[in-house]
Design a protein around this motif. Structure first.
Motif, PDB file in Angstrom:
ATOM      1  N   TRP A   4     -10.832  17.358  35.970  1.00  0.00           N
ATOM      2  CA  TRP A   4     -11.259  17.061  34.600  1.00  0.00           C
ATOM      3  C   TRP A   4     -12.502  16.186  34.584  1.00  0.00           C
ATOM      4  CZ3 TRP A   4      -9.383  20.249  31.340  1.00  0.00           C
ATOM      5  CH2 TRP A   4      -8.127  20.813  31.562  1.00  0.00           C
ATOM      6  N   LEU A   5     -12.635  15.294  35.572  1.00  0.00           N
ATOM      7  CA  LEU A   5     -13.844  14.482  35.687  1.00  0.00           C
ATOM      8  C   LEU A   5     -15.055  15.367  35.918  1.00  0.00           C
ATOM      9  CD1 LEU A   5     -15.123  11.626  35.963  1.00  0.00           C
ATOM     10  CD2 LEU A   5     -14.664  11.787  38.416  1.00  0.00           C
ATOM     11  N   MET A   6     -14.920  16.340  36.825  1.00  0.00           N
ATOM     12  CA  MET A   6     -16.018  17.252  37.118  1.00  0.00           C
ATOM     13  C   MET A   6     -16.350  18.118  35.903  1.00  0.00           C
ATOM     14  SD  MET A   6     -17.170  17.066  40.335  1.00  0.00           S
ATOM     15  CE  MET A   6     -17.659  18.698  40.881  1.00  0.00           C
ATOM     16  N   LYS A   7     -15.322  18.604  35.227  1.00  0.00           N
ATOM     17  CA  LYS A   7     -15.522  19.546  34.129  1.00  0.00           C
ATOM     18  C   LYS A   7     -16.125  18.890  32.896  1.00  0.00           C
ATOM     19  CE  LYS A   7     -13.054  23.013  31.350  1.00  0.00           C
ATOM     20  NZ  LYS A   7     -11.813  23.818  31.245  1.00  0.00           N
ATOM     21  N   TYR A   8     -15.647  17.716  32.552  1.00  0.00           N
ATOM     22  CA  TYR A   8     -16.035  17.107  31.280  1.00  0.00           C
ATOM     23  C   TYR A   8     -17.035  15.959  31.394  1.00  0.00           C
ATOM     24  CZ  TYR A   8     -12.189  19.823  29.331  1.00  0.00           C
ATOM     25  OH  TYR A   8     -11.371  20.861  28.950  1.00  0.00           O
ATOM     26  N   ILE A   9     -17.180  15.377  32.591  1.00  0.00           N
ATOM     27  CA  ILE A   9     -18.060  14.220  32.734  1.00  0.00           C
ATOM     28  C   ILE A   9     -19.264  14.492  33.627  1.00  0.00           C
ATOM     29  CG2 ILE A   9     -18.183  11.791  33.394  1.00  0.00           C
ATOM     30  CD1 ILE A   9     -16.404  12.322  30.980  1.00  0.00           C
ATOM     31  N   ALA A  15     -24.418  21.354  33.271  1.00  0.00           N
ATOM     32  CA  ALA A  15     -24.552  22.814  33.360  1.00  0.00           C
ATOM     33  C   ALA A  15     -24.701  23.440  31.981  1.00  0.00           C
ATOM     34  CB  ALA A  15     -23.338  23.406  34.079  1.00  0.00           C
ATOM     35  N   LYS A  16     -23.949  22.955  31.010  1.00  0.00           N
ATOM     36  CA  LYS A  16     -24.028  23.517  29.665  1.00  0.00           C
ATOM     37  C   LYS A  16     -25.371  23.211  29.013  1.00  0.00           C
ATOM     38  CE  LYS A  16     -19.070  23.625  28.664  1.00  0.00           C
ATOM     39  NZ  LYS A  16     -17.978  23.121  27.795  1.00  0.00           N
ATOM     40  N   ALA A  17     -25.918  22.050  29.292  1.00  0.00           N
ATOM     41  CA  ALA A  17     -27.208  21.675  28.709  1.00  0.00           C
ATOM     42  C   ALA A  17     -28.350  22.487  29.307  1.00  0.00           C
ATOM     43  CB  ALA A  17     -27.456  20.181  28.922  1.00  0.00           C
ATOM     44  N   SER A  43     -22.411  36.031  41.850  1.00  0.00           N
ATOM     45  CA  SER A  43     -23.055  34.827  42.357  1.00  0.00           C
ATOM     46  C   SER A  43     -22.009  33.759  42.653  1.00  0.00           C
ATOM     47  CB  SER A  43     -24.045  34.310  41.301  1.00  0.00           C
ATOM     48  OG  SER A  43     -24.489  33.001  41.589  1.00  0.00           O
ATOM     49  N   VAL A  44     -22.368  32.801  43.507  1.00  0.00           N
ATOM     50  CA  VAL A  44     -21.475  31.665  43.739  1.00  0.00           C
ATOM     51  C   VAL A  44     -21.284  30.871  42.451  1.00  0.00           C
ATOM     52  CG1 VAL A  44     -22.025  31.446  46.189  1.00  0.00           C
ATOM     53  CG2 VAL A  44     -23.414  30.231  44.509  1.00  0.00           C
ATOM     54  N   ALA A  45     -22.209  31.035  41.510  1.00  0.00           N
ATOM     55  CA  ALA A  45     -22.115  30.321  40.240  1.00  0.00           C
ATOM     56  C   ALA A  45     -20.972  30.832  39.363  1.00  0.00           C
ATOM     57  CB  ALA A  45     -23.434  30.440  39.472  1.00  0.00           C
ATOM     58  N   ASP A  46     -20.427  32.003  39.656  1.00  0.00           N
ATOM     59  CA  ASP A  46     -19.328  32.552  38.857  1.00  0.00           C
ATOM     60  C   ASP A  46     -18.138  31.599  38.812  1.00  0.00           C
ATOM     61  OD1 ASP A  46     -20.867  34.831  38.535  1.00  0.00           O
ATOM     62  OD2 ASP A  46     -19.916  35.894  40.192  1.00  0.00           O
ATOM     63  N   SER A  47     -17.840  30.986  39.956  1.00  0.00           N
ATOM     64  CA  SER A  47     -16.682  30.100  40.042  1.00  0.00           C
ATOM     65  C   SER A  47     -16.929  28.753  39.382  1.00  0.00           C
ATOM     66  CB  SER A  47     -16.293  29.879  41.513  1.00  0.00           C
ATOM     67  OG  SER A  47     -15.930  31.096  42.121  1.00  0.00           O
ATOM     68  N   ILE A  48     -18.158  28.527  38.951  1.00  0.00           N
ATOM     69  CA  ILE A  48     -18.494  27.291  38.240  1.00  0.00           C
ATOM     70  C   ILE A  48     -18.401  27.495  36.742  1.00  0.00           C
ATOM     71  CG2 ILE A  48     -20.298  25.583  37.807  1.00  0.00           C
ATOM     72  CD1 ILE A  48     -21.408  26.266  40.602  1.00  0.00           C
ATOM     73  N   PHE A  49     -19.021  28.557  36.252  1.00  0.00           N
ATOM     74  CA  PHE A  49     -19.141  28.715  34.806  1.00  0.00           C
ATOM     75  C   PHE A  49     -17.859  29.188  34.129  1.00  0.00           C
ATOM     76  CE2 PHE A  49     -23.609  28.521  35.911  1.00  0.00           C
ATOM     77  CZ  PHE A  49     -24.084  27.676  34.910  1.00  0.00           C
ATOM     78  N   LEU A  50     -17.076  30.023  34.791  1.00  0.00           N
ATOM     79  CA  LEU A  50     -15.830  30.461  34.161  1.00  0.00           C
ATOM     80  C   LEU A  50     -14.893  29.279  33.889  1.00  0.00           C
ATOM     81  CD1 LEU A  50     -14.023  32.606  33.018  1.00  0.00           C
ATOM     82  CD2 LEU A  50     -13.261  33.166  35.341  1.00  0.00           C
ATOM     83  N   PRO A  51     -14.612  28.410  34.865  1.00  0.00           N
ATOM     84  CA  PRO A  51     -13.758  27.254  34.565  1.00  0.00           C
ATOM     85  C   PRO A  51     -14.340  26.329  33.503  1.00  0.00           C
ATOM     86  CG  PRO A  51     -13.915  27.583  36.934  1.00  0.00           C
ATOM     87  CD  PRO A  51     -14.940  28.489  36.298  1.00  0.00           C
ATOM     88  N   LEU A  52     -15.672  26.223  33.456  1.00  0.00           N
ATOM     89  CA  LEU A  52     -16.302  25.334  32.485  1.00  0.00           C
ATOM     90  C   LEU A  52     -16.149  25.825  31.055  1.00  0.00           C
ATOM     91  CD1 LEU A  52     -19.710  24.314  34.128  1.00  0.00           C
ATOM     92  CD2 LEU A  52     -17.618  22.947  33.923  1.00  0.00           C
ATOM     93  N   LYS A  78     -17.666  20.610  50.127  1.00  0.00           N
ATOM     94  CA  LYS A  78     -16.221  20.378  50.095  1.00  0.00           C
ATOM     95  C   LYS A  78     -15.835  19.594  48.848  1.00  0.00           C
ATOM     96  CE  LYS A  78     -12.495  18.174  52.738  1.00  0.00           C
ATOM     97  NZ  LYS A  78     -12.161  17.436  53.986  1.00  0.00           N
ATOM     98  N   TRP A  79     -16.599  18.566  48.530  1.00  0.00           N
ATOM     99  CA  TRP A  79     -16.327  17.723  47.357  1.00  0.00           C
ATOM    100  C   TRP A  79     -16.407  18.547  46.082  1.00  0.00           C
ATOM    101  CZ3 TRP A  79     -19.677  16.216  43.309  1.00  0.00           C
ATOM    102  CH2 TRP A  79     -19.220  15.164  42.511  1.00  0.00           C
ATOM    103  N   PHE A  80     -17.432  19.392  46.008  1.00  0.00           N
ATOM    104  CA  PHE A  80     -17.610  20.207  44.808  1.00  0.00           C
ATOM    105  C   PHE A  80     -16.508  21.251  44.683  1.00  0.00           C
ATOM    106  CE2 PHE A  80     -19.277  23.824  42.473  1.00  0.00           C
ATOM    107  CZ  PHE A  80     -19.740  23.206  41.322  1.00  0.00           C
ATOM    108  N   MET A  81     -16.158  21.899  45.777  1.00  0.00           N
ATOM    109  CA  MET A  81     -15.121  22.935  45.744  1.00  0.00           C
ATOM    110  C   MET A  81     -13.788  22.358  45.289  1.00  0.00           C
ATOM    111  SD  MET A  81     -16.204  25.972  46.433  1.00  0.00           S
ATOM    112  CE  MET A  81     -17.747  26.700  46.954  1.00  0.00           C
ATOM    113  N   LYS A  82     -13.417  21.231  45.827  1.00  0.00           N
ATOM    114  CA  LYS A  82     -12.162  20.609  45.427  1.00  0.00           C
ATOM    115  C   LYS A  82     -12.218  20.168  43.972  1.00  0.00           C
ATOM    116  CE  LYS A  82     -10.295  18.980  49.825  1.00  0.00           C
ATOM    117  NZ  LYS A  82      -9.767  17.811  50.572  1.00  0.00           N
ATOM    118  N   GLY A  83     -13.361  19.660  43.562  1.00  0.00           N
ATOM    119  CA  GLY A  83     -13.500  19.171  42.200  1.00  0.00           C
ATOM    120  C   GLY A  83     -13.475  20.255  41.149  1.00  0.00           C
ATOM    121  N   THR A  84     -13.797  21.485  41.534  1.00  0.00           N
ATOM    122  CA  THR A  84     -13.782  22.587  40.572  1.00  0.00           C
ATOM    123  C   THR A  84     -12.559  23.485  40.735  1.00  0.00           C
ATOM    124  OG1 THR A  84     -15.252  23.829  42.082  1.00  0.00           O
ATOM    125  CG2 THR A  84     -16.282  22.653  40.255  1.00  0.00           C
TER     126      THR A  84
END
Length: 250
Positions: A4-9, A15-17, A43-52, A78-84
């Motif tokens: 939730w920290l990664m997604k909302y903070i 990413a949305k901006a 793209s590797v970005a798929d796993s970022i934007f769908l959860p967001l 590793k930090w980013f993968m776990k965080g998302t």
């Protein structure tokens, strides 16, 4: 908490901006209970934007190599993968395939959302390729619906081989859930697994109007032209719409 920290903070607002992602059909995601989100993979970005872009947390099965890198880059990945919400799996086949399946079933058993790329790997050219049957086995064993998801223009933003993303607006189209309860008890029938998988891929193609080729994406990336790969026993959990300038406002 980290998710939730990664997604909302951290990641989400930035990413949305920058990329101003849009979404159509978010109401098709079940508000509760387990479900599989079956997406094309550009793209590797798929796993970022769908959860967001959806309210519920979604876990993706990701290759274990993303979690074992060394140095600053390896630590950051590793930090980013776990965080998302990514979950590491071994894609070497054999017993590793069963372990990956069990991991997926555990996620679904907790009434969570599981993200899967049925093609097994990123599309090398924006074409939608044949799905691997691991997704059908998951859906049938867990007795959960499959929600088709189409990612839009993430390959333009960050194509294979590019490390720095372009500033391009990206989007997501989500279709109505697919119910496979009519096949109850037939999850070990390979013909049924292929039929279910093909139905998922047809839904993706119709939703995104993406060009489809009935060969595996890995055969395009790893084999000479015209040579098709043999399907492994489990889907690799690690595809594009015609370009449009008429993305929804927002």
């Amino acid at each position: 908490m980290f998710y939730w920290l990664m997604k909302y903070i951290v990641v989400g607002p930035i990413a949305k901006a920058i990329w101003r992602p849009w979404i159509i059909g978010a109401e098709n995601i079940p508000p509760s209970g387990a479900a599989i989100l079956a997406s094309n993979h550009l793209s590797v970005a798929d796993s970022i934007f769908l959860p967001l872009m959806i309210e519920r947390q979604v876990a993706f099965l990701a290759k274990a190599e993303y979690f074992t890198g060394r140095g600053i880059k390896g630590w950051a990945t590793k930090w980013f993968m776990k965080g998302t919400g990514q979950i590491p799996i071994d894609r070497s086949g054999g017993s590793a395939s069963e372990a990956a399946l069990n991991t997926a079933l555990q996620v679904l058993g907790r009434d969570e959302l599981l993200g899967i790329y049925p093609e097994g790997t990123r599309s090398p050219d924006g074409v939608l390729y044949r799905g691997r049957t691991g997704i059908a086995r998951m859906a049938m064993e867990a007795k959960v619906p499959v929600v088709p998801v189409v990612m839009v223009d993430t390959d333009t933003m960050m194509p294979i081989g590019r490390n720095i993303p372009r500033v391009v607006r990206v989007g997501i189209v989500i279709g109505k859930p697919l119910d496979f309860s009519r096949y109850a008890g037939m999850e070990n029938d390979r013909y049924v697994l292929r039929s279910v998988t093909d139905e998922i891929m047809i839904a993706l193609q119709q939703l995104g109007q993406q060009r489809y080729e009935d060969v595996y994406a890995s055969s395009k990336r790893n084999k000479p032209s015209g040579a098709e790969a043999v399907e492994p026993p489990f889907v690799d959990a690690s595809a594009s719409l015609p370009r449009t300038d008429a993305a929804p406002a927002g």
